[in-house]
Design an enzyme around this catalytic site. Structure first.
Site, PDB file in Angstrom:
ATOM      1  N   ARG A   1       0.805  -1.227   0.000  1.00 30.83           N
ATOM      2  CA  ARG A   1       0.000   0.000   0.000  1.00 30.83           C
ATOM      3  C   ARG A   1       0.842   1.283   0.000  1.00 30.83           C
ATOM      4  O   ARG A   1       0.331   2.345   0.342  1.00 30.83           O
ATOM      5  CB  ARG A   1      -0.949  -0.004   1.205  1.00 30.83           C
ATOM      6  CG  ARG A   1      -2.075  -1.033   1.106  1.00 30.83           C
ATOM      7  CD  ARG A   1      -3.207  -0.704   2.052  1.00 30.83           C
ATOM      8  NE  ARG A   1      -4.251  -1.718   2.048  1.00 30.83           N
ATOM      9  CZ  ARG A   1      -5.260  -1.744   1.178  1.00 30.83           C
ATOM     10  NH1 ARG A   1      -5.359  -0.827   0.247  1.00 30.83           N
ATOM     11  NH2 ARG A   1      -6.184  -2.686   1.246  1.00 30.83           N
TER      12      ARG A   1
ATOM     13  N   ARG B   1     -10.753 -12.408  -0.798  1.00 31.01           N
ATOM     14  CA  ARG B   1      -9.865 -11.566  -1.619  1.00 31.01           C
ATOM     15  C   ARG B   1      -8.882 -12.369  -2.468  1.00 31.01           C
ATOM     16  O   ARG B   1      -8.366 -11.867  -3.453  1.00 31.01           O
ATOM     17  CB  ARG B   1      -9.078 -10.600  -0.729  1.00 31.01           C
ATOM     18  CG  ARG B   1      -9.956  -9.625   0.017  1.00 31.01           C
ATOM     19  CD  ARG B   1      -9.207  -8.404   0.464  1.00 31.01           C
ATOM     20  NE  ARG B   1      -7.989  -8.683   1.187  1.00 31.01           N
ATOM     21  CZ  ARG B   1      -7.214  -7.747   1.725  1.00 31.01           C
ATOM     22  NH1 ARG B   1      -7.550  -6.469   1.579  1.00 31.01           N
ATOM     23  NH2 ARG B   1      -6.131  -8.049   2.387  1.00 31.01           N
TER      24      ARG B   1
ATOM     25  N   GLU C   1     -11.581 -13.782   3.476  1.00 30.44           N
ATOM     26  CA  GLU C   1     -11.955 -15.087   2.913  1.00 30.44           C
ATOM     27  C   GLU C   1     -12.128 -15.027   1.394  1.00 30.44           C
ATOM     28  O   GLU C   1     -12.038 -16.045   0.709  1.00 30.44           O
ATOM     29  CB  GLU C   1     -13.297 -15.565   3.505  1.00 30.44           C
ATOM     30  CG  GLU C   1     -13.277 -15.898   4.978  1.00 30.44           C
ATOM     31  CD  GLU C   1     -13.400 -14.677   5.885  1.00 30.44           C
ATOM     32  OE1 GLU C   1     -13.263 -13.540   5.397  1.00 30.44           O
ATOM     33  OE2 GLU C   1     -13.618 -14.872   7.090  1.00 30.44           O
TER      34      GLU C   1
ATOM     35  N   THR D   1     -10.327  -3.881  -7.461  1.00 34.83           N
ATOM     36  CA  THR D   1     -10.725  -3.828  -6.046  1.00 34.83           C
ATOM     37  C   THR D   1     -11.977  -4.663  -5.845  1.00 34.83           C
ATOM     38  O   THR D   1     -12.940  -4.548  -6.620  1.00 34.83           O
ATOM     39  CB  THR D   1     -10.978  -2.404  -5.488  1.00 34.83           C
ATOM     40  OG1 THR D   1     -11.447  -2.545  -4.145  1.00 34.83           O
ATOM     41  CG2 THR D   1     -11.981  -1.566  -6.261  1.00 34.83           C
TER      42      THR D   1
ATOM     43  N   ASP E   1     -13.942  -4.137  -3.644  1.00 41.90           N
ATOM     44  CA  ASP E   1     -14.977  -3.238  -3.122  1.00 41.90           C
ATOM     45  C   ASP E   1     -15.961  -2.766  -4.200  1.00 41.90           C
ATOM     46  O   ASP E   1     -17.048  -2.294  -3.879  1.00 41.90           O
ATOM     47  CB  ASP E   1     -14.336  -1.998  -2.468  1.00 41.90           C
ATOM     48  CG  ASP E   1     -13.606  -2.336  -1.184  1.00 41.90           C
ATOM     49  OD1 ASP E   1     -13.534  -3.532  -0.829  1.00 41.90           O
ATOM     50  OD2 ASP E   1     -13.082  -1.412  -0.532  1.00 41.90           O
TER      51      ASP E   1
ATOM     52  N   ASP F   1      -8.790   3.088  -6.726  1.00 43.68           N
ATOM     53  CA  ASP F   1      -8.912   4.501  -7.093  1.00 43.68           C
ATOM     54  C   ASP F   1      -7.653   5.299  -6.759  1.00 43.68           C
ATOM     55  O   ASP F   1      -7.170   6.082  -7.584  1.00 43.68           O
ATOM     56  CB  ASP F   1     -10.166   5.132  -6.477  1.00 43.68           C
ATOM     57  CG  ASP F   1     -10.287   4.894  -4.980  1.00 43.68           C
ATOM     58  OD1 ASP F   1      -9.631   3.975  -4.462  1.00 43.68           O
ATOM     59  OD2 ASP F   1     -11.040   5.630  -4.327  1.00 43.68           O
ATOM     60  N   ASP F   2      -7.084   5.070  -5.588  1.00 44.84           N
ATOM     61  CA  ASP F   2      -5.880   5.821  -5.207  1.00 44.84           C
ATOM     62  C   ASP F   2      -4.700   5.480  -6.105  1.00 44.84           C
ATOM     63  O   ASP F   2      -3.985   6.363  -6.584  1.00 44.84           O
ATOM     64  CB  ASP F   2      -5.473   5.469  -3.767  1.00 44.84           C
ATOM     65  CG  ASP F   2      -6.111   6.424  -2.776  1.00 44.84           C
ATOM     66  OD1 ASP F   2      -6.740   7.403  -3.224  1.00 44.84           O
ATOM     67  OD2 ASP F   2      -5.986   6.172  -1.560  1.00 44.84           O
TER      68      ASP F   2
ATOM     69  N   LYS G   1     -32.552 -20.789  15.950  1.00 45.86           N
ATOM     70  CA  LYS G   1     -32.323 -20.107  17.234  1.00 45.86           C
ATOM     71  C   LYS G   1     -31.372 -18.924  17.180  1.00 45.86           C
ATOM     72  O   LYS G   1     -31.180 -18.266  18.190  1.00 45.86           O
ATOM     73  CB  LYS G   1     -31.817 -21.111  18.273  1.00 45.86           C
ATOM     74  CG  LYS G   1     -30.510 -21.789  17.910  1.00 45.86           C
ATOM     75  CD  LYS G   1     -30.067 -22.746  19.012  1.00 45.86           C
ATOM     76  CE  LYS G   1     -28.784 -23.426  18.609  1.00 45.86           C
ATOM     77  NZ  LYS G   1     -28.306 -24.381  19.564  1.00 45.86           N
TER      78      LYS G   1
ATOM     79  N   GLY H   1     -15.579  -3.882   2.392  1.00 51.07           N
ATOM     80  CA  GLY H   1     -15.970  -2.745   1.586  1.00 51.07           C
ATOM     81  C   GLY H   1     -15.628  -1.547   2.448  1.00 51.07           C
ATOM     82  O   GLY H   1     -16.430  -1.137   3.286  1.00 51.07           O
ATOM     83  N   ARG H   2     -14.411  -1.042   2.298  1.00 47.97           N
ATOM     84  CA  ARG H   2     -13.880   0.000   3.174  1.00 47.97           C
ATOM     85  C   ARG H   2     -14.829   1.173   3.292  1.00 47.97           C
ATOM     86  O   ARG H   2     -15.006   1.747   4.344  1.00 47.97           O
ATOM     87  CB  ARG H   2     -12.516   0.421   2.614  1.00 47.97           C
ATOM     88  CG  ARG H   2     -11.847   1.583   3.267  1.00 47.97           C
ATOM     89  CD  ARG H   2     -11.365   1.194   4.647  1.00 47.97           C
ATOM     90  NE  ARG H   2     -10.881   2.355   5.377  1.00 47.97           N
ATOM     91  CZ  ARG H   2     -11.658   3.264   5.942  1.00 47.97           C
ATOM     92  NH1 ARG H   2     -12.976   3.162   5.854  1.00 47.97           N
ATOM     93  NH2 ARG H   2     -11.148   4.275   6.601  1.00 47.97           N
TER      94      ARG H   2
ATOM     95  N   GLU I   1     -18.917  -2.893   5.968  1.00 53.62           N
ATOM     96  CA  GLU I   1     -17.756  -2.566   6.805  1.00 53.62           C
ATOM     97  C   GLU I   1     -17.648  -1.070   7.096  1.00 53.62           C
ATOM     98  O   GLU I   1     -17.278  -0.659   8.184  1.00 53.62           O
ATOM     99  CB  GLU I   1     -16.489  -3.046   6.082  1.00 53.62           C
ATOM    100  CG  GLU I   1     -15.207  -2.823   6.824  1.00 53.62           C
ATOM    101  CD  GLU I   1     -13.980  -3.181   5.986  1.00 53.62           C
ATOM    102  OE1 GLU I   1     -12.948  -3.484   6.582  1.00 53.62           O
ATOM    103  OE2 GLU I   1     -14.051  -3.144   4.730  1.00 53.62           O
TER     104      GLU I   1
HETATM  105  P1  FBP Z   1      -8.360  -2.213  -2.152  1.00 51.30           P
HETATM  106  O1  FBP Z   1      -9.252  -1.020  -2.272  1.00 51.30           O
HETATM  107  O2  FBP Z   1      -6.933  -1.887  -2.082  1.00 51.30           O
HETATM  108  O3  FBP Z   1      -8.662  -3.199  -3.239  1.00 51.30           O
HETATM  109  O4  FBP Z   1      -8.686  -2.971  -0.779  1.00 51.30           O
HETATM  110  C1  FBP Z   1      -9.974  -3.065  -0.320  1.00 51.30           C
HETATM  111  C2  FBP Z   1     -10.067  -3.824   0.969  1.00 51.30           C
HETATM  112  O5  FBP Z   1     -10.169  -5.207   0.745  1.00 51.30           O
HETATM  113  C3  FBP Z   1     -11.249  -3.299   1.778  1.00 51.30           C
HETATM  114  O6  FBP Z   1     -12.415  -3.989   1.477  1.00 51.30           O
HETATM  115  C4  FBP Z   1     -10.788  -3.441   3.198  1.00 51.30           C
HETATM  116  O7  FBP Z   1     -11.360  -2.475   4.026  1.00 51.30           O
HETATM  117  C5  FBP Z   1      -9.307  -3.209   3.094  1.00 51.30           C
HETATM  118  O8  FBP Z   1      -8.934  -3.601   1.797  1.00 51.30           O
HETATM  119  C6  FBP Z   1      -8.509  -3.983   4.107  1.00 51.30           C
HETATM  120  O9  FBP Z   1      -7.174  -3.607   3.981  1.00 51.30           O
HETATM  121  P2  FBP Z   1      -5.919  -4.379   4.535  1.00 51.30           P
HETATM  122  O10 FBP Z   1      -5.534  -5.339   3.452  1.00 51.30           O
HETATM  123  O11 FBP Z   1      -4.894  -3.326   4.671  1.00 51.30           O
HETATM  124  O12 FBP Z   1      -6.309  -5.065   5.777  1.00 51.30           O
END
Ligand code: FBP
Length: 549
Positions: free
Chosen positions: A142, A425, A423, A200, A202, A172-173, A239, A248-249, A308
């Site tokens: 990152r 990614r 789980e 991503t 997300d 996006d970044d 129950k 999904g950040r 999230e």
């Molecule tokens: P990207 O936007 O880099 O694809 O990552 C998204 C994500 O998987 C989010 O859903 C999550 O909040 C975040 O990465 C978790 O980041 P890390 O890998 O640093 O724990």
């Protein structure tokens, strides 16, 4: 690496290819999309790459002459299923142009470009990773490439390795930074061409030209399988109330897609909550209401999907988080000197606005702790680590007890909590992502061949059969708007949140009351890699619904 039987079978899967990528294709050029907010400021920042045309590959145009190339590739940010196929498609595209071309992978993401850590990607290595999940062929990271000294370093590295192309696979970044690097290279007379690829899970790197980011399809299918299994368990055991937080950040695309695939009782969509200024207690009341309605029918079980990023979209929580960040930024040493949590909590509570103080004092201890003790390197609250699902569980429990004490029938409330993110990614890419990523990688090779820079590789018409998919490129600068970051306005790629007027959200709204009161669960089952196309090649519901509007 030892492979499982499924991996061996998947390894020989040949991604289906858009017809145009199987022929000698050149470029059709059309007008760039209209600028977003602040377009003129973006144009000023990116004068060389802003007014480029949108390009579409077509067999009716002659391709540029082929040449031997040396190209670098890096993977940026969180992993997403299909990354290895982007590399395979890029590798094959470069070799189709000239068998002597070479591809180098920068190790550990953008930092590899800055330090020069890289490896040559041989055919044997690339073959080993075809159709596999993960980013482990070269790793990801990152580190942000965003200032001139980093750009100088990157260009020097490219010069040293005699690279003329760099493919940046990211969200996006990362693509914002890819655009800035392309502009910087052009401004400084570097021959380096920079091409981005939309990644991503997300799903928030999206525009009229980018139908979806890769990885979203597979990740959602993995989560939807798990949710389906949990729902079967819920209606069997009769129950538990399952609170399921989904990655999904920021945006709630994953949660919305999983809801459409599985039909849970309650789904929270952050964008709707922000748009309606819905307060935390209202969200809690809504969930508690569904618990009661189902209890009336003798159904003391259910599922709640929680995105999230929710907490930052609840207006009063957003304010609270901003105020806590301010308090800790201005009085950090005093705060650190306090020995016990109750003292720290009171210290913070005493410095908040009256509204935020009230909310903060009533939060469950665990959440209040996370808000002040779990900080990122910049001193800000680590929002993604806040146990939102637990917050909701505790508050719903309190509300049900209050209603019970007031004489209302509330049934039994026995909650279970889950968080699904990692789980999905690195799951083996679905056929959709395997095909899409391979096409994106090959498209990136075509854009390099055509001498383009500052573009994102795209593939459109994704709900049609793969041979009709339409690959091309869009200028990265046209995806930008001006946003305030670290106190000043900067051009950044606009994050695509859930569109509350879009067909996917509307479809969910049309059905949600039925799903809340009745048990209409769907079990999508595991991803199918082989079998009838209507099962094995089906795209997400979001894509299907968006294509049908
Ligand atoms: P990207 O936007 O880099 O694809 O990552 C998204 C994500 O998987 C989010 O859903 C999550 O909040 C975040 O990465 C978790 O980041 P890390 O890998 O640093 O724990």
């Amino acid at each position: 690496m030892k492979a499982t039987p499924l991996e061996l079978a998947r390894n020989s899967y040949q991604p289906k290819r858009p017809r145009v990528l199987t022929t000698a294709a050149g470029l059709h050029r059309s007008d760039p999309p209209a600028p977003l907010d602040g377009g003129e400021a973006v144009r000023t920042t990116f004068p060389r790459t802003f007014d480029l045309p949108v390009v579409t590959l077509t067999p009716d145009a002659t391709p540029a002459p082929g040449e031997r190339r040396r190209v670098g590739v890096l993977l940026s940010g969180g992993p997403a299923p299909g990354g290895h196929n982007v590399i395979a498609g890029l590798f094959d595209g470069l070799h189709a142009e000239d068998p002597g071309s070479e591809l180098f992978g920068f190790l550990g993401g953008p930092s590899g470009l800055l330090t020069g850590a890289n490896k040559r990607l041989s055919r044997e290595l690339v073959d080993e990773y075809r159709n596999t999940g993960g980013f482990d062929i070269i790793g990801s990271g990152r580190t942000k490439l965003e200032n001139d000294s980093q750009f100088d370093r990157a260009l020097a590295q490219a010069r040293e390795m005699e690279l003329t192309g760099l493919v940046i696979v990211g969200g996006d970044d990362s693509n914002t930074n890819a655009c800035a690097l392309a502009e910087y290279a052009a401004e400084h007379g570097s021959p380096l061409q920079v091409i981005g690829v939309p990644k991503t899970i997300d799903g928030d790197l999206k525009s009229p030209h980018i139908e979806t980011s890769f990885g979203f399809d597979t990740a959602c299918k993995v989560y939807a399988e798990l949710i389906g299994n949990i729902q079967r368990d819920a209606r069997s055991s009769l129950k538990y109330w399952h609170f399921i937080k989904l990655m999904g950040r920021s945006a709630s695309h994953i949660t919305l897609e999983c809801a459409l695939q599985t039909q849970p009782n309650v789904t929270l969509i952050s964008e709707e909550i922000a748009a309606g200024n819905v307060e935390l207690y209202e969200i809690v009341d809504r969930i508690a209401e569904v618990v009661c309605v189902r209890a009336e029918q003798g159904e003391n079980f259910g599922t709640v999907l929680v995105p999230e990023g929710l907490i930052e979209f609840i207006p009063e929580m957003k304010t609270l988080i901003a105020e806590i960040n301010d308090v800790l930024a201005t009085s950090y040493q005093e705060f650190e000197a306090l020995q016990t949590f109750p003292h720290k909590r009171e210290f913070v509570a005493g410095r908040l606005s009256p509204g935020s103080t009230g909310i903060y004092r009533h939060l469950p201890r665990e959440i209040a702790t996370q808000l002040i003790l779990d900080r990122d390197p910049h001193g800000n609250v680590q929002v993604a680590r806040i146990d939102t699902e637990n917050l909701l569980i505790e508050m719903v429990d309190v509300r049900l007890k209050e209603w019970h004490a007031a004489g209302r029938r509330v049934g039994a409330f026995s909650p279970q909590r889950h968080f699904f993110g990692y789980e999905g990614r690195c799951a083996a890419p679905s056929n959709f992502d395997a095909d899409y990523c391979y096409a994106l990688g090959t498209t990136a090779a075509h854009l390099l061949r055509e001498g383009l820079t500052g573009y994102m590789a795209i593939v459109r018409q994704l709900t049609r059969p793969v041979d009709e998919w339409s690959p091309g490129g869009i200028p990265l600068a046209r995806l930008m708007n001006m946003e305030r970051r670290h106190g000043s306005l900067r051009p950044v790629i606009k994050k695509a949140l859930v569109d509350l007027d879009g067909p996917a959200f509307k479809e969910y709204v049309r059905q949600r009351d039925t799903w809340a009161a009745e048990t209409r669960y769907l079990s999508p089952g595991p991803i199918q890699y082989f079998g009838p196309p209507e099962i094995a090649d089906r795209p997400t519901r979001t894509l299907e619904l968006e294509a049908s509007r």
